[in-house]
Design an enzyme around this catalytic site. Structure first.
Site, PDB file in Angstrom:
ATOM      1  N   ASP A  44      -3.065 -21.856 -53.338  1.00 20.44           N
ATOM      2  CA  ASP A  44      -4.249 -21.630 -52.504  1.00 20.44           C
ATOM      3  C   ASP A  44      -4.520 -22.848 -51.635  1.00 20.44           C
ATOM      4  O   ASP A  44      -4.833 -23.924 -52.140  1.00 20.44           O
ATOM      5  CB  ASP A  44      -5.473 -21.371 -53.401  1.00 20.44           C
ATOM      6  CG  ASP A  44      -6.724 -21.095 -52.582  1.00 20.44           C
ATOM      7  OD1 ASP A  44      -6.936 -19.920 -52.237  1.00 20.44           O
ATOM      8  OD2 ASP A  44      -7.459 -22.051 -52.268  1.00 20.44           O
ATOM      9  N   TYR A  72      -8.237 -27.752 -45.195  1.00 21.71           N
ATOM     10  CA  TYR A  72      -7.758 -28.789 -46.118  1.00 21.71           C
ATOM     11  C   TYR A  72      -6.770 -29.751 -45.438  1.00 21.71           C
ATOM     12  O   TYR A  72      -6.494 -30.819 -45.967  1.00 21.71           O
ATOM     13  CB  TYR A  72      -7.085 -28.181 -47.360  1.00 21.71           C
ATOM     14  CG  TYR A  72      -7.931 -27.213 -48.177  1.00 21.71           C
ATOM     15  CD1 TYR A  72      -9.301 -27.070 -47.950  1.00 21.71           C
ATOM     16  CD2 TYR A  72      -7.358 -26.431 -49.179  1.00 21.71           C
ATOM     17  CE1 TYR A  72     -10.063 -26.176 -48.674  1.00 21.71           C
ATOM     18  CE2 TYR A  72      -8.126 -25.534 -49.920  1.00 21.71           C
ATOM     19  CZ  TYR A  72      -9.475 -25.402 -49.653  1.00 21.71           C
ATOM     20  OH  TYR A  72     -10.226 -24.507 -50.387  1.00 21.71           O
ATOM     21  N   LYS A 116      -6.762 -19.826 -45.385  1.00 21.67           N
ATOM     22  CA  LYS A 116      -8.081 -19.341 -44.950  1.00 21.67           C
ATOM     23  C   LYS A 116      -8.358 -19.784 -43.514  1.00 21.67           C
ATOM     24  O   LYS A 116      -7.958 -20.894 -43.123  1.00 21.67           O
ATOM     25  CB  LYS A 116      -9.189 -19.915 -45.861  1.00 21.67           C
ATOM     26  CG  LYS A 116      -8.855 -19.865 -47.341  1.00 21.67           C
ATOM     27  CD  LYS A 116      -9.966 -20.394 -48.239  1.00 21.67           C
ATOM     28  CE  LYS A 116      -9.483 -20.518 -49.674  1.00 21.67           C
ATOM     29  NZ  LYS A 116      -8.821 -21.804 -49.987  1.00 21.67           N
ATOM     30  N   HIS A 151     -12.989 -18.064 -44.650  1.00 19.46           N
ATOM     31  CA  HIS A 151     -13.369 -19.136 -45.578  1.00 19.46           C
ATOM     32  C   HIS A 151     -14.852 -19.071 -45.972  1.00 19.46           C
ATOM     33  O   HIS A 151     -15.198 -19.229 -47.145  1.00 19.46           O
ATOM     34  CB  HIS A 151     -13.018 -20.486 -44.942  1.00 19.46           C
ATOM     35  CG  HIS A 151     -12.782 -21.589 -45.912  1.00 19.46           C
ATOM     36  ND1 HIS A 151     -11.866 -22.601 -45.708  1.00 19.46           N
ATOM     37  CD2 HIS A 151     -13.343 -21.854 -47.116  1.00 19.46           C
ATOM     38  CE1 HIS A 151     -11.891 -23.428 -46.741  1.00 19.46           C
ATOM     39  NE2 HIS A 151     -12.774 -23.003 -47.598  1.00 19.46           N
TER      40      HIS A 151
HETATM   41  N1  LIG Z   1     -13.069 -21.106 -50.808  1.00 19.92           N
HETATM   42  C1  LIG Z   1     -13.737 -22.210 -50.935  1.00 19.92           C
HETATM   43  O1  LIG Z   1     -14.756 -22.440 -50.273  1.00 19.92           O
HETATM   44  C2  LIG Z   1     -13.249 -23.245 -51.914  1.00 19.92           C
HETATM   45  C3  LIG Z   1     -14.046 -24.349 -52.217  1.00 19.92           C
HETATM   46  C4  LIG Z   1     -13.583 -25.275 -53.163  1.00 19.92           C
HETATM   47  C5  LIG Z   1     -12.349 -25.068 -53.763  1.00 19.92           C
HETATM   48  N2  LIG Z   1     -11.567 -23.991 -53.424  1.00 19.92           N
HETATM   49  C6  LIG Z   1     -10.229 -23.760 -54.039  1.00 19.92           C
HETATM   50  O2  LIG Z   1     -10.351 -23.816 -55.467  1.00 19.92           O
HETATM   51  C7  LIG Z   1      -9.441 -24.809 -55.956  1.00 19.92           C
HETATM   52  C8  LIG Z   1      -9.973 -25.425 -57.234  1.00 19.92           C
HETATM   53  O3  LIG Z   1     -11.277 -25.962 -57.042  1.00 19.92           O
HETATM   54  P1  LIG Z   1     -11.589 -27.537 -57.039  1.00 19.92           P
HETATM   55  O4  LIG Z   1     -10.394 -28.284 -56.590  1.00 19.92           O
HETATM   56  O5  LIG Z   1     -12.823 -27.697 -56.237  1.00 19.92           O
HETATM   57  O6  LIG Z   1     -12.001 -27.844 -58.536  1.00 19.92           O
HETATM   58  P2  LIG Z   1     -11.464 -27.578 -60.029  1.00 19.92           P
HETATM   59  O7  LIG Z   1     -10.102 -26.960 -59.990  1.00 19.92           O
HETATM   60  O8  LIG Z   1     -12.544 -26.890 -60.741  1.00 19.92           O
HETATM   61  O9  LIG Z   1     -11.377 -29.049 -60.583  1.00 19.92           O
HETATM   62  C9  LIG Z   1     -10.496 -30.004 -60.071  1.00 19.92           C
HETATM   63  C10 LIG Z   1     -10.832 -31.336 -60.754  1.00 19.92           C
HETATM   64  O10 LIG Z   1     -10.618 -31.234 -62.165  1.00 19.92           O
HETATM   65  C11 LIG Z   1      -9.660 -32.195 -62.575  1.00 19.92           C
HETATM   66  N3  LIG Z   1      -8.806 -31.526 -63.569  1.00 19.92           N
HETATM   67  C12 LIG Z   1      -7.945 -30.501 -63.358  1.00 19.92           C
HETATM   68  N4  LIG Z   1      -7.355 -30.127 -64.485  1.00 19.92           N
HETATM   69  C13 LIG Z   1      -7.834 -30.931 -65.462  1.00 19.92           C
HETATM   70  C14 LIG Z   1      -7.585 -31.036 -66.850  1.00 19.92           C
HETATM   71  N5  LIG Z   1      -6.713 -30.224 -67.446  1.00 19.92           N
HETATM   72  N6  LIG Z   1      -8.267 -31.983 -67.543  1.00 19.92           N
HETATM   73  C15 LIG Z   1      -9.155 -32.798 -66.934  1.00 19.92           C
HETATM   74  N7  LIG Z   1      -9.428 -32.738 -65.615  1.00 19.92           N
HETATM   75  C16 LIG Z   1      -8.776 -31.818 -64.883  1.00 19.92           C
HETATM   76  C17 LIG Z   1      -8.892 -32.594 -61.324  1.00 19.92           C
HETATM   77  O11 LIG Z   1      -8.443 -33.942 -61.440  1.00 19.92           O
HETATM   78  P3  LIG Z   1      -7.018 -34.498 -60.901  1.00 19.92           P
HETATM   79  O12 LIG Z   1      -6.661 -33.727 -59.670  1.00 19.92           O
HETATM   80  O13 LIG Z   1      -7.321 -35.925 -60.628  1.00 19.92           O
HETATM   81  O14 LIG Z   1      -6.045 -34.309 -62.016  1.00 19.92           O
HETATM   82  C18 LIG Z   1      -9.972 -32.469 -60.259  1.00 19.92           C
HETATM   83  O15 LIG Z   1     -10.808 -33.635 -60.260  1.00 19.92           O
HETATM   84  C19 LIG Z   1      -9.333 -25.777 -54.794  1.00 19.92           C
HETATM   85  O16 LIG Z   1      -8.263 -26.666 -54.920  1.00 19.92           O
HETATM   86  C20 LIG Z   1      -9.223 -24.821 -53.642  1.00 19.92           C
HETATM   87  O17 LIG Z   1      -7.915 -24.289 -53.565  1.00 19.92           O
HETATM   88  C21 LIG Z   1     -12.011 -23.073 -52.507  1.00 19.92           C
END
Ligand SMILES: NC(=O)c1ccc[n+]([C@@H]2O[C@H](COP(=O)([O-])OP(=O)(O)OC[C@H]3O[C@@H](n4cnc5c(N)ncnc54)[C@H](OP(=O)(O)O)[C@@H]3O)[C@@H](O)[C@H]2O)c1
Length: 276
Positions: free
Chosen positions: A46, A51, A76, A109
């Site tokens: 994704d 990004y 997106k 998005h």
């Molecule tokens: N459509 C939208 O508006 C929107 C908005 C936000 C996000 N997204 C999508 O959703 C995806 C995921 O959301 P997100 O990146 O915001 O947050 P998330 O996946 O909920 O959390 C990512 C964070 O958690 C840490 N992490 C991941 N796995 C872990 C584990 N097993 N143990 C401890 N910490 C862990 C990562 O650290 P490290 O990377 O340092 O390991 C990072 O700081 C995004 O990458 C994007 O593709 C979409």
């Protein structure tokens, strides 16, 4: 063979229920992160034009040696590119960066309701879909009121609605609306950007099942039927987040997590977010 189940979208296209997100990963680091994810077994990635790392994703896909039909790629259209012609151009630009001929899933998005362009943007999405440029079209951050306007056009029903969703924001209303209209719900920030991982209930359940807090949260999503796309740049975590198919949360565990709802968002409120 991957253990990841597919979710059948409302047009019959199959999407892996567990994928890999790359929000906030700089382009130069994205190729390594996506390569680590593909190596671990993830097949769904994704990204988004916003990004700035579609090219980094594309490099990892090209280097992977995987067949195109093994991969499921989502990107997106950013808010500034909404509108019929702009969206068609934005799609071409994304595809060039990704190095792909056909995309698996294209999402609006954000609705940015004050700009009132998402219905027009959806028409461009329908053209891309009709032309076979994309296998499924959907939206992100759409609330029921925004989805209603798309549904009222009587055209293509979005296949996916990707929304902020984690134990502190469980999106009961959005999930029910999506389910009623056969729209798959996809969880962004599924780990609450890691905030949910130090929660006392989550850590207690992790201990009980002899898994990590992240595995508990991802398992909860999967058992709810959500599509999930955790992000990590840490290879051990990338593997850990993929290893969530060898245990089950009980009904009691699920209800303990249901109690964690706070209604508080990490990201912006889709009703008022109109940034370009
Ligand atoms: N459509 C939208 O508006 C929107 C908005 C936000 C996000 N997204 C999508 O959703 C995806 C995921 O959301 P997100 O990146 O915001 O947050 P998330 O996946 O909920 O959390 C990512 C964070 O958690 C840490 N992490 C991941 N796995 C872990 C584990 N097993 N143990 C401890 N910490 C862990 C990562 O650290 P490290 O990377 O340092 O390991 C990072 O700081 C995004 O990458 C994007 O593709 C979409």
């Amino acid at each position: 063979m991957s253990n990841v189940p597919n979710i059948k979208l409302n047009n019959g296209v199959e999407m892996p229920q567990l994928g890999f997100g790359v929000f906030q990963v700089p382009d130069a680091e994205t190729t390594a992160a996506v390569s680590a994810a593909l190596h671990a077994g993830y097949r769904s990635i994704d990204t988004a034009a916003l990004y700035g790392n579609e090219a980094g994703v594309g490099k990892a896909l090209a280097a992977s040696g995987l067949d195109r039909d093994e991969l499921f790629i989502t990107t997106k259209v950013w808010n500034s590119e909404q509108g019929y012609d702009k969206t068609l151009r934005a799609f071409d630009a994304s595809m060039k960066k990704l190095g792909l001929e056909q995309l698996d899933l294209y999402l609006i998005h954000w609705p940015t309701p004050a700009r009132d362009l998402y219905v027009e943007t959806w028409k461009a999405f329908e053209k891309l879909y009709a032309d076979g440029r994309v296998r499924a079209v959907g939206v992100s951050n759409f609330q029921p009121a925004h989805l209603e306007r798309i549904l009222d056009t009587g055209g293509t029903v979005p296949a996916v609605n990707q929304v902020e969703l984690h134990p502190y924001l469980q999106q009961i209303e959005v999930r029910a609306f999506d389910a009623k209209h056969e729209i798959a719900t996809e969880a962004w920030s599924p780990l609450g950007q890691s905030a949910a991982l130090s929660d006392a209930t989550i850590t207690r359940l992790a201990k009980r099942h002899n898994v990590t807090p992240a595995q508990v949260v991802l398992r909860w999503h999967l058992q709810l039927g959500n599509i999930v796309i955790p992000k990590s740049v840490t290879p051990a975590r990338i593997r850990e987040n993929f290893d969530v198919f060898s245990f089950d949360l009980s009904a009691e565990d699920l209800s303990a997590i249901a109690d964690l709802e706070t209604g508080r968002r990490i990201g912006p409120d889709p009703a008022t977010f109109n940034m370009r």
